[in-house]
Design an enzyme around this catalytic site. Structure first.
Site, PDB file in Angstrom:
ATOM      1  N   LEU A  26       0.812  -1.216   0.000  1.00 40.54           N
ATOM      2  CA  LEU A  26       0.000   0.000   0.000  1.00 40.54           C
ATOM      3  C   LEU A  26       0.843   1.262   0.000  1.00 40.54           C
ATOM      4  O   LEU A  26       0.447   2.269  -0.576  1.00 40.54           O
ATOM      5  CB  LEU A  26      -0.944   0.012   1.212  1.00 40.54           C
ATOM      6  CG  LEU A  26      -2.018  -1.074   1.257  1.00 40.54           C
ATOM      7  CD1 LEU A  26      -2.842  -0.942   2.539  1.00 40.54           C
ATOM      8  CD2 LEU A  26      -2.921  -0.997   0.034  1.00 40.54           C
ATOM      9  N   GLY A  27       1.982   1.249   0.663  1.00 41.51           N
ATOM     10  CA  GLY A  27       2.823   2.438   0.724  1.00 41.51           C
ATOM     11  C   GLY A  27       3.682   2.421   1.968  1.00 41.51           C
ATOM     12  O   GLY A  27       3.787   1.412   2.671  1.00 41.51           O
ATOM     13  N   GLY A  29       4.496   4.318   5.636  1.00 39.69           N
ATOM     14  CA  GLY A  29       3.979   5.195   6.665  1.00 39.69           C
ATOM     15  C   GLY A  29       5.059   6.094   7.216  1.00 39.69           C
ATOM     16  O   GLY A  29       6.143   6.236   6.643  1.00 39.69           O
ATOM     17  N   GLY A  30       4.767   6.710   8.362  1.00 34.29           N
ATOM     18  CA  GLY A  30       5.734   7.618   8.960  1.00 34.29           C
ATOM     19  C   GLY A  30       7.025   6.934   9.349  1.00 34.29           C
ATOM     20  O   GLY A  30       8.098   7.526   9.281  1.00 34.29           O
ATOM     21  N   ASN A  31       6.955   5.675   9.740  1.00 33.31           N
ATOM     22  CA  ASN A  31       8.170   4.953  10.125  1.00 33.31           C
ATOM     23  C   ASN A  31       8.077   3.471   9.805  1.00 33.31           C
ATOM     24  O   ASN A  31       8.616   2.637  10.523  1.00 33.31           O
ATOM     25  CB  ASN A  31       8.456   5.136  11.622  1.00 33.31           C
ATOM     26  CG  ASN A  31       7.314   4.636  12.483  1.00 33.31           C
ATOM     27  OD1 ASN A  31       6.231   4.348  11.981  1.00 33.31           O
ATOM     28  ND2 ASN A  31       7.553   4.539  13.773  1.00 33.31           N
ATOM     29  N   GLY A  32       7.377   3.114   8.729  1.00 33.89           N
ATOM     30  CA  GLY A  32       7.275   1.707   8.383  1.00 33.89           C
ATOM     31  C   GLY A  32       6.638   1.476   7.035  1.00 33.89           C
ATOM     32  O   GLY A  32       6.143   2.397   6.384  1.00 33.89           O
ATOM     33  N   VAL A  34       3.732  -0.441   4.733  1.00 33.73           N
ATOM     34  CA  VAL A  34       2.335  -0.815   4.941  1.00 33.73           C
ATOM     35  C   VAL A  34       1.889  -1.746   3.819  1.00 33.73           C
ATOM     36  O   VAL A  34       2.102  -1.448   2.641  1.00 33.73           O
ATOM     37  CB  VAL A  34       1.421   0.425   5.007  1.00 33.73           C
ATOM     38  CG1 VAL A  34      -0.017   0.005   5.302  1.00 33.73           C
ATOM     39  CG2 VAL A  34       1.916   1.399   6.071  1.00 33.73           C
ATOM     40  N   LYS A  49       1.124  -2.740   9.154  1.00 31.73           N
ATOM     41  CA  LYS A  49       2.280  -1.851   9.097  1.00 31.73           C
ATOM     42  C   LYS A  49       3.448  -2.512   9.816  1.00 31.73           C
ATOM     43  O   LYS A  49       3.337  -2.894  10.982  1.00 31.73           O
ATOM     44  CB  LYS A  49       1.943  -0.507   9.749  1.00 31.73           C
ATOM     45  CG  LYS A  49       3.089   0.488   9.758  1.00 31.73           C
ATOM     46  CD  LYS A  49       2.652   1.809  10.369  1.00 31.73           C
ATOM     47  CE  LYS A  49       3.769   2.823  10.376  1.00 31.73           C
ATOM     48  NZ  LYS A  49       3.354   4.114  10.970  1.00 31.73           N
ATOM     49  N   ASP A 152       1.737  15.167  11.607  1.00 32.51           N
ATOM     50  CA  ASP A 152       1.946  14.805  10.200  1.00 32.51           C
ATOM     51  C   ASP A 152       0.618  14.730   9.461  1.00 32.51           C
ATOM     52  O   ASP A 152       0.379  13.810   8.674  1.00 32.51           O
ATOM     53  CB  ASP A 152       2.678  13.467  10.102  1.00 32.51           C
ATOM     54  CG  ASP A 152       3.242  13.223   8.702  1.00 32.51           C
ATOM     55  OD1 ASP A 152       3.438  14.211   7.960  1.00 32.51           O
ATOM     56  OD2 ASP A 152       3.481  12.050   8.352  1.00 32.51           O
TER      57      ASP A 152
END
EC number: 2.7.11.24
Length: 721
Positions: A26-27, A29-32, A34, A49, A152
């Site tokens: 999916l993409g 994240g802020g620190n991982g 997903v 995630k 964020d």
């Protein structure tokens, strides 16, 4: 399927056992990373995630996110189902167990899409934007009541289900707890909010901010929903501040004085009237929406609406219902911070460095702006902590060209190029933000050892060098122009290198060739070559067998028209084409037709009028060719099917001398004497002379075609046979 699943798991290092199948990325994240997957236990798709734990800093961020999302429970916040360890193992409530793991998995609610994908299709209707904004504020009210800053907020972190139009806030990877009873000045990470959604206070004091930064980001998102584009899209922080000052008024004198000490080149005596107010940036929105947005996008955080106040604004009155806008019943406090737990040593905890206010009733807006330095020493570092990594977006710090790195920054081993960064967290005087800068330096396209933005800058001669000095402004201007030229050149080279233009041209040519071949394949008759051949054959001697075939064909046509049960051998399109050519033939011999009438009762008409239909179309399409002979001539049928009734023969005899008449079905029966149009009388096989040609016409829209001399009829028959 199993092999593909195992390959995907191995590539991305996902180790969840056999419970989760059908992994799809999916993409980030802020620190991982997903992924989406199907939970075999409940046959439901979820989002997973993965957070990699490589050092104490990553463990601290992961633990902070887990503690926050476990406690937050709201309709407008993405729900978290469970936290798993490697191989899908269940984690205990002991947060210290994270230090023994190398990765952790957060299983959470799967959402259909995010707001960024929706806005790629264009702006939203104002009613849809208001509904999404209400849900965003409703979620922010709950988050802020729990003493949590998201830090964020952007369209990519707002998830939407398009079926029920439910919006939920997600990705708390950069969120943190901030107890309003304590001063967090100097202990907040810098540059976490995406550049385009940073508030003016965050640009001026990147390590001293409040919950108001989330409200500024929410206002920018609301404006983006209305226009379909980013409200303030600066290339770097200096330009970001400039764009804000062009549209947002600076009301308070203290704010203007602070700006004057940082970027005086952009500061005027009167900053209350911006050059490009929001009315110009958002044309067409309602007055209530504009007033609502102006109270959120204020320069001073003290003037900005809170989430609860924004929900009470008249613009939100159609959705607002305070009894259905809950707040957290178990907010976070200072003891919930995780630094001391992660470092496993009380001496390394930053809790003892925080100052407890004597009056715990102070609000977040009552914090002192500056504590350890004068306001005149504030510097603005024009760094752009962009999420993208293209070379075009890399921002250059003009100070990097000055001599002596250690003269620019504090004399601290954490910023020494020869100093190892790994053990720096073990020192008691270490500041978490320095390690964060070192850790994320590769993602922000900047020097890996840049110091804090404003308060940690030390220049060579211990003098304040503002960003308005001529050399720096010129450098920034030149860099902007060069980066624009480089972007244009790079775009062209990419286009040529990838062959997009050539590929498009080749595709068009191939399509044209294919269409041409298809036309050649489907066309039944080439009239140009046919005319050329018939003209060449017209000069040759007419053989006897051709004349016999013409007589037989003429007799066959006249009898076929009397047989009502015999279907037509040609399509309606060919009939229309035949009518058009017959009309031209009549026009050639207009003198012998002018006085002829058609006897058809009330539906009779002049035959010369009939032949002049669509004559204008003949002029426009004089080069259009049709094969109309298929209508006038057909092969002789079996004699058993050509028997006619006596009554019809009688009728035929009565009308045998007529040149044309209309039958009951609306068809025009044509009987033309050959001698009247100059065609010689041929002899049939039985010896009787052939004196006429009969045909059936159906009045309809006709298309024109070139005329054929009458001498070529026998040659035409030869071609058809």
């Amino acid at each position: 399927m199993a092999e593909k699943f195992e390959s995907l798991m191995n590539i991305h290092g996902f180790d969840l056992g056999s419970r989760y199948m059908d992994l799809k990325p999916l993409g980030c994240g802020g620190n991982g990373l997903v992924f989406s997957a199907v939970d075999n236990d409940c046959d439901k798709r979820v989002a997973i995630k993965k957070i990699v734990l490589t050092d104490p800093q990553s463990v601290k961020h992961a633990l902070r996110e887990i503690k926050i999302i476990r406690r937050l429970d709201h309709d407008n916040i993405v729900k978290v189902f469970e936290i798993l360890g490697p191989s899908g193992s269940q984690l205990t409530d002991d947060v210290g167990s994270l230090t023994e793991l190398n990765s952790v998995y957060i299983v959470q609610e799967y959402m259909e899409t995010d707001l960024a994908n929706v806005l790629e299709q264009g702006p939203l209707l104002e009613e849809h934007a208001r509904l999404f904004m209400y849900q965003l504020l409703r979620g922010l009210k709950y988050i802020h009541s729990a003493n949590v800053l998201h830090r964020d907020l952007k369209p990519a972190n707002l998830f939407i289900n398009t079926e029920d139009l439910v919006l939920k806030i997600g990705d708390f990877g950069l969120a943190r707890i901030m107890d309003p009873h304590y001063s967090h000045k100097g202990h907040l990470s810098e540059g976490l909010v995406t550049k385009w959604y940073r508030s003016p206070r965050l640009l001026l004091s990147p390590n001293n901010y409040t919950k108001a930064i989330d409200m500024w980001a929410a206002g920018c998102i609301f404006a983006e929903m209305l226009t379909g584009k980013t409200l303030f899209a600066g290339a770097h922080e200096l330009e970001q501040m400039q764009l804000i000052l062009e549209s947002i008024p600076v009301v308070h004198e203290e704010d203007r004085q602070e700006l004057l000490s940082v970027i005086p080149v952009y500061i005027r005596n009167d900053m209350t009237e911006p050059h490009k107010p929001l009315t110009q940036l958002l044309p067409g929105i309602s007055r209530e929406a504009l007033d609502f947005l102006e109270q959120i996008l204020t320069f001073s955080p003290m003037d900005r609406l809170t989430a609860e106040e924004a929900l009470s604004h008249p613009y939100m009155s159609i959705y607002s219902f305070p009894m259905d806008e809950p707040i957290s019943s178990h907010p976070f406090h200072i003891e919930d911070e995780v630094d001391d737990i992660l470092l496993m040593d009380e001496t390394h905890s930053h809790i003892y460095n925080w100052e407890r206010y004597h009056d715990c009733q102070f609000s977040e807006h009552d914090w002192p702006v500056h504590n350890n330095f004068d306001i005149d020493e504030v510097q603005l570092d024009p760094r752009a902590l962009s999420d993208v990594t293209d070379e075009e977006e890399v921002q250059v710090d003009p100070r990097k060209y000055l001599d002596g790195d250690r003269e620019k920054y504090l004399e601290d081993p954490a910023f020494d190029t020869n100093y190892s960064t790994e053990p720096c967290w073990q020192y008691s005087d270490h500041h978490e933000n320095k390690y964060c800068d070192l850790e994320c330096g590769h993602t922000c396209n900047y020097k890996t050892r840049s110091s804090s933005y404003l308060d940690n800058l030390v220049w060579r001669e211990s003098e304040v060098n503002h960003y308005y000095e001529p050399k720096l402004i010129i450098d920034l201007s030149n860099w902007k122009e060069q980066s624009k030229e480089k972007s244009d050149k790079k775009g062209k080279s990419k286009c040529e290198r990838n062959g997009l233009v050539k590929a498009q041209i080749a595709l068009e040519e191939a399509s044209q060739q294919l269409a041409g071949k298809e036309r050649e394949k489907n066309q039944g008759f080439d009239f140009d070559s046919f005319i050329a051949g018939t003209i060449q054959l017209s000069s040759q001697h007419e053989p006897t067998d051709v004349v016999d075939k013409l007589n037989d064909l003429n007799s066959s046509v006249s009898q076929l028209e009397l047989k009502s049960l015999i279907s037509k051998s040609v399509s309606q399109e060919k009939q229309e084409k035949g009518m058009a050519n017959l009309a031209q033939l009549e026009a050639l011999y207009q003198s012998s037709w002018d006085s002829q009438f058609v006897n058809g009762g009330e539906d009779c008409f002049f035959i010369n009028q009939f032949c002049e239909v669509r004559k204008d179309e003949q002029v426009e399409k004089e080069n259009t060719y049709t094969s109309y002979l298929d209508k006038f001539f057909s092969r002789k049928e079996d004699t058993e099917m050509l028997e006619t009734e006596p009554v019809e023969d009688g009728k035929l005899g009565e009308r045998g001398h007529e040149e044309g008449f209309l039958n009951n079905s609306g068809e025009f029966l044509f009987n033309k004497q050959l001698e009247s149009i100059g065609i010689p009388q041929f002899h049939s096989p039985v010896g009787s002379p052939l004196k006429s040609i009969q045909a059936t016409l159906t009045p309809s829209a006709m298309k024109s075609s070139p005329q054929i001399p009458h001498q070529t009829y026998s040659s035409i028959l030869k071609h058809l046979n």
